[in-house]
Design a protein around this motif. Structure first.
Motif, mmCIF file in Angstrom:
data_model
loop_
_atom_site.group_PDB
_atom_site.id
_atom_site.type_symbol
_atom_site.label_atom_id
_atom_site.label_comp_id
_atom_site.label_asym_id
_atom_site.label_seq_id
_atom_site.Cartn_x
_atom_site.Cartn_y
_atom_site.Cartn_z
ATOM 1 N N SER A 1 0.784 -0.947 -0.120
ATOM 2 C CA SER A 1 0.240 0.228 0.189
ATOM 3 C C SER A 1 0.716 0.648 0.286
ATOM 4 C CB SER A 1 -0.841 0.045 1.576
ATOM 5 O OG SER A 1 0.051 0.447 2.560
ATOM 6 N N PRO A 2 0.497 2.389 -0.666
ATOM 7 C CA PRO A 2 1.171 3.477 -0.507
ATOM 8 C C PRO A 2 1.783 4.279 1.428
ATOM 9 C CG PRO A 2 -0.891 4.044 -2.003
ATOM 10 C CD PRO A 2 -1.163 3.109 -1.269
ATOM 11 N N TYR A 3 1.099 3.531 1.724
ATOM 12 C CA TYR A 3 1.274 4.262 3.197
ATOM 13 C C TYR A 3 2.208 3.572 4.113
ATOM 14 C CZ TYR A 3 -2.956 6.825 3.163
ATOM 15 O OH TYR A 3 -4.388 7.913 3.019
ATOM 16 N N GLN A 4 2.776 1.638 3.404
ATOM 17 C CA GLN A 4 3.807 0.995 3.766
ATOM 18 C C GLN A 4 4.771 1.723 2.577
ATOM 19 O OE1 GLN A 4 1.951 -2.955 2.205
ATOM 20 N NE2 GLN A 4 3.076 -3.883 3.807
ATOM 21 N N ILE A 5 4.466 2.463 1.527
ATOM 22 C CA ILE A 5 6.118 2.805 0.969
ATOM 23 C C ILE A 5 6.164 4.483 1.957
ATOM 24 C CG2 ILE A 5 6.930 3.772 -0.914
ATOM 25 C CD1 ILE A 5 4.408 1.967 -2.322
ATOM 26 N N LEU A 6 5.345 4.979 2.683
ATOM 27 C CA LEU A 6 5.724 6.152 2.899
ATOM 28 C C LEU A 6 6.821 5.277 4.211
ATOM 29 C CD1 LEU A 6 2.529 8.372 2.791
ATOM 30 C CD2 LEU A 6 4.941 8.534 1.503
ATOM 31 N N ALA A 7 6.163 3.979 5.269
ATOM 32 C CA ALA A 7 6.325 3.705 6.356
ATOM 33 C C ALA A 7 8.639 3.570 6.435
ATOM 34 C CB ALA A 7 5.788 2.741 6.982
ATOM 35 N N ALA A 8 8.306 3.022 4.870
ATOM 36 C CA ALA A 8 9.361 3.105 4.614
ATOM 37 C C ALA A 8 10.783 3.927 4.539
ATOM 38 C CB ALA A 8 9.948 2.118 3.316
ATOM 39 N N ASP A 9 10.683 5.086 4.273
ATOM 40 C CA ASP A 9 10.875 6.325 4.833
ATOM 41 C C ASP A 9 11.497 6.674 5.311
ATOM 42 O OD1 ASP A 9 12.310 8.631 3.780
ATOM 43 O OD2 ASP A 9 10.599 9.852 3.042
ATOM 44 N N ILE A 10 12.689 5.760 5.449
ATOM 45 C CA ILE A 10 13.019 6.068 7.193
ATOM 46 C C ILE A 10 13.679 7.277 7.870
ATOM 47 C CG2 ILE A 10 14.643 5.835 8.930
ATOM 48 C CD1 ILE A 10 12.343 3.619 8.092
ATOM 49 N N ASP A 11 14.163 8.418 6.331
ATOM 50 C CA ASP A 11 15.066 9.415 6.683
ATOM 51 C C ASP A 11 13.384 10.518 6.494
ATOM 52 O OD1 ASP A 11 15.249 9.058 3.543
ATOM 53 O OD2 ASP A 11 17.316 9.523 4.272
ATOM 54 N N VAL B 1 -3.770 9.258 8.771
ATOM 55 C CA VAL B 1 -3.536 8.976 9.073
ATOM 56 C C VAL B 1 -2.195 8.993 9.518
ATOM 57 C CG1 VAL B 1 -2.584 6.236 7.755
ATOM 58 C CG2 VAL B 1 -4.749 8.456 6.560
ATOM 59 N N ALA B 2 -1.662 8.052 10.424
ATOM 60 C CA ALA B 2 -0.819 7.761 11.184
ATOM 61 C C ALA B 2 -0.552 6.685 10.610
ATOM 62 C CB ALA B 2 -0.942 7.242 13.049
ATOM 63 N N ILE B 3 1.398 6.747 10.712
ATOM 64 C CA ILE B 3 2.337 6.171 9.798
ATOM 65 C C ILE B 3 3.488 5.810 10.745
ATOM 66 C CG2 ILE B 3 4.059 5.805 8.337
ATOM 67 C CD1 ILE B 3 2.311 7.344 6.565
ATOM 68 N N LYS B 4 3.752 4.718 11.658
ATOM 69 C CA LYS B 4 4.650 4.125 12.103
ATOM 70 C C LYS B 4 5.451 3.896 10.875
ATOM 71 C CE LYS B 4 6.671 1.647 16.022
ATOM 72 N NZ LYS B 4 7.260 2.864 16.596
ATOM 73 N N LEU B 5 6.796 4.815 11.482
ATOM 74 C CA LEU B 5 7.955 4.450 10.306
ATOM 75 C C LEU B 5 9.297 3.129 10.604
ATOM 76 C CD1 LEU B 5 9.927 8.380 10.669
ATOM 77 C CD2 LEU B 5 8.214 7.248 9.249
#
Length: 715
Positions: free
Chosen positions: A514-524, A589-593
């Protein structure tokens, strides 16, 4: 010399001589007695012999029904017609009997004449009496009629009255004790019988009894009945235990002994005129306990019916699903509404003695099929099977009672709730700024601070326990920027599986995520997913490094369309509102990195618990640890998945299994039942089996050896 204690021989001879001389003189004068019996010149002052003339009338038998012998019972009558002096002695002996009386008094009269008594006989004045037959004087086999003894000189006549007749029996009275030189005539003895009756039956007082409860499993009831009995004469009464009976359903034609129901039934005499009877295993219905008591005279009470009722007084106990969420739907008139049904909240079947059936449990109890639903505080009604909600309750948590009813009208309830959601934003927006904050999987988060910035003024609020927030009473016509803020650096839910997911992303397999999983992968947080993010994630996992700025949480405007790309770029973490003049909705939407597989578990106090959004009661999570050795449910692979996943498990013994999949709202999505052999097995699930729904699911394996539940994620 003679002993002084011995009489002198000389003196004895002198005495003997004088005695014989006196006797000779008397004998010599006997021929000189005149016709009156006097000897001329011999004791001229001696009185003439007495003539005895008296009557004794002994009484007839007496009967009395006054419980005790009356005080005015006729007794013996003595009539002295001459100079006789009659004396009467009376003795009583009491004998209990249950034959022809309560008890009998044997009253014995003994009458003597003191004028005929000689002290020299040294006898009891009433010894050796003349016993008058109770059949006298007729000897007609009729006893106890009473008799009169008429004494005329030395003859006694037995008569019914005081008139001597030719047919009266005569008794010649002879003296006794003549050998000692004196005489003593016999006394007269007669026994009267007094029969005391009690012809009044004892009485059983019928108590007012409560209804006796049936057992929840056997549907049979036990009685514990205490009743009182009394009698007009007897101080105590006894219970005729052999006469205790049960008239089932109050039918005397089919009476049964207590032992037919309960071999261990008991009775007790409480010693205060009351008795207690205990009998178990009685069927539901109205019955009679039949008892008989006996008084001390042997009189029985009438069989007394003590009515009692054995009834199912227990209400069925429903098991509620612990909360459901329901989305409002358009009503076609500019508003929204939706309904929830009582059956939606039934977590597991309930059974009762008076259920509707036809299904039964192992004890033969019938399944409850009648349920009602009402808001807490409202009156329950059996026909209220659904509730309808509108925009007036949008965003609210409504407490609800679920009632289970048996065929007798007994009903029990459990309390649950409904979250009324306006996910489609159909309802009119309330004044101010409102919204929700939830994870990509739909779990709403509580206690998230938010700011509504108005120039140099910051209005603040927090999400409530349901993940909702609201800024109210804001000045209208002003511009605002709403931004959530939460700073946390924990690495919970971040593990090596997330590294594998990131490797897949870096291979440009983005359709699996999902797009939100992709955002969670942007650690920096530079707007691009690359090897630097992978390296940073490794450091966080293995070296316990920190997230950028020490914060693992980011928030995205829910309206923003996140691109499915390794370069998603910057995303809006706030919502700008220009000139607030009506209600505005701003969701985030809350995202946990770093949590790329969605395995992060909410912590208490931070997230809304799953049980508040979904029914987990039917999963029986608390009982999942009670498993037999050899039963194992493994984590699905892969997890998370997109198109297909495999669930592996093993069984300690052959038997039936059921695999069920539930969504967060407690809705059953998938169910598979089979009978399998001992050993390892696997079941394949694809997106179509889950209705092409994405998000978090629970899957449960139910076997005879136990139950186990795990989570899985589809993106």
């Amino acid at each position: 010399m003679l002993n002084s204690t011995q009489p002198s021989l000389r003196r004895r001879k002198t005495i003997d001589f004088k005695y014989y001389l006196f006797l000779a003189l008397c004998l010599g004068q006997m021929s000189s007695l005149n016709a009156q019996g006097y000897m001329p010149g011999w004791w001229p002052k001696m009185p003439p012999p007495k003539v005895h003339n008296y009557d004794i009338c002994f009484p007839a038998d007496v009967s009395s029904n006054t419980c005790k012998a009356p005080s005015n019972i006729p007794g013996v009558q003595v009539i002295e017609l001459g100079d006789d002096k009659l004396a009467v002695n009376i003795t009583d002996k009491i004998y209990r009997t249950d034959a022809d009386a309560c008890y009998k008094i044997y009253r014995t009269y003994t009458v003597m004449n003191w004028e005929l008594y000689n002290e020299r006989c040294q006898l009891d004045p009433m010894s050796n009496p003349v016993v008058i037959d109770r059949d006298a004087p007729d000897f007609d086999w009729v006893y106890g009629e009473g008799v009169c003894v008429l004494v005329r000189n030395n003859t006694a006549y037995l008569s019914h009255d005081r008139v001597i007749s030719s047919d009266d029996r005569k008794i010649e009275l002879s003296p006794i004790c003549l050998d000692n030189g004196g005489f003593h005539y016999r006394a007269f003895m007669y026994t009267q019988i007094i029969k005391v009756y009690d012809d009044v039956r004892p009485v059983v007082t019928v108590p007012i009894l409560p209804k006796f409860q049936t057992d929840l499993n056997s549907c049979k009831g036990a009685i514990d009945i205490t009743f009182k009995a009394s009698d007009n004469c007897s101080e105590t009464v006894s219970l005729e235990t052999q006469s205790i009976m049960i008239a089932p359903f109050q039918s005397l034609s089919n009476m049964r002994m207590p032992v037919n129901y309960d071999t261990r039934w008991t009775w007790k005499d409480n010693k205060n005129g009351t008795f207690t009877i205990k009998i178990a295993n009685l069927p539901e219905g109205k019955h009679d306990l039949i008892v008989v008591v006996r008084d001390q005279c042997g009189t029985l009470s009438l069989p007394t019916r003590i009515p009692f009722e054995v009834r199912d007084l227990s209400a069925p106990a429903p098991t509620c699903k612990q909360g459901l969420a329901m989305a409002l739907m358009s009503d076609g008139q500019g508003g929204a509404m939706n309904s929830v049904w009582a059956s939606d909240y039934v977590a597991s079947p309930a059974y009762d003695c008076n259920g509707q059936g036809p299904e039964v449990d192992k004890n033969g109890l019938k399944k409850i099929t009648r349920y009602s639903i009402n808001r807490v505080g409202q009156t329950a009604h059996i026909d209220s099977t659904s509730l309808t909600f509108t925009c007036a309750e949008a965003g609210q948590k409504v407490d609800i009672e679920l009632h289970a009813w048996d065929n007798l009208g007994n009903h029990g309830y459990c309390v649950t709730y409904l979250l009324v959601q306006d996910n489609r934003r159909i309802c009119p927006v309330l004044p101010g700024i409102t919204g929700t904050i939830a994870t990509a999987q739909g779990t709403r988060i509580r206690n998230i601070p938010l700011d509504a910035l108005q120039d140099f003024v910051a209005h603040q609020t927090k999400t409530d326990k349901d993940g909702f927030y609201r800024f109210q009473e804001l000045p209208e016509g002003e511009s605002y920027v709403v931004r959530p803020k939460m700073k946390a650096g924990d690495a919970n839910g971040v593990n090596t599986r997330d590294l594998n997911v990131m490797l897949e992303m870096l291979q440009n397999k983005l359709d699996n995520f999902s797009p939100y999983q992709i955002l969670a992968a942007d650690i920096d947080q530079n707007g691009e997913i690359n090897t630097e993010d992978f390296a940073k994630l490794r450091q966080i996992i293995f070296q316990r490094d920190s997230f950028p700025q020490g914060n693992c949480w980011r928030f995205v405007d829910a309206r923003y369309a996140v691109p499915r790309s390794l370069k998603p770029g910057k995303y809006p973490d706030s919502v700008a509102i220009d000139k607030l003049d009506s209600g505005v909705i701003a969701d985030f939407v809350a995202i946990k990195l770093g949590d790329l597989d969605g395995s992060y578990l909410p912590t208490a106090g931070q997230f809304q618990e799953d049980g508040q959004l979904a029914n987990l009661s039917s999963l029986n999570l608390s009982g999942d640890q009670q498993l037999k050795a050899g039963l194992a449910l493994e984590q699905n692979q892969p997890n998370p998945f997109h198109e297909e996943t495999i669930i592996n498990f093993s069984l300690p013994a052959a038997g039936a299994i059921t695999l069920s999949v539930w969504d967060l709202q407690g809705k059953l999505i998938y169910k598979h039942s089979a009978t399998l052999a001992e050993g390892s097995h696997q079941i394949s699930l694809d997106a179509q089996a889950l209705g092409n729904v994405k998000g978090m699911f629970y899957y449960t394996l139910q076997t005879a050896s136990g139950r186990e539940t795990k989570k899985m994620l589809r993106f």
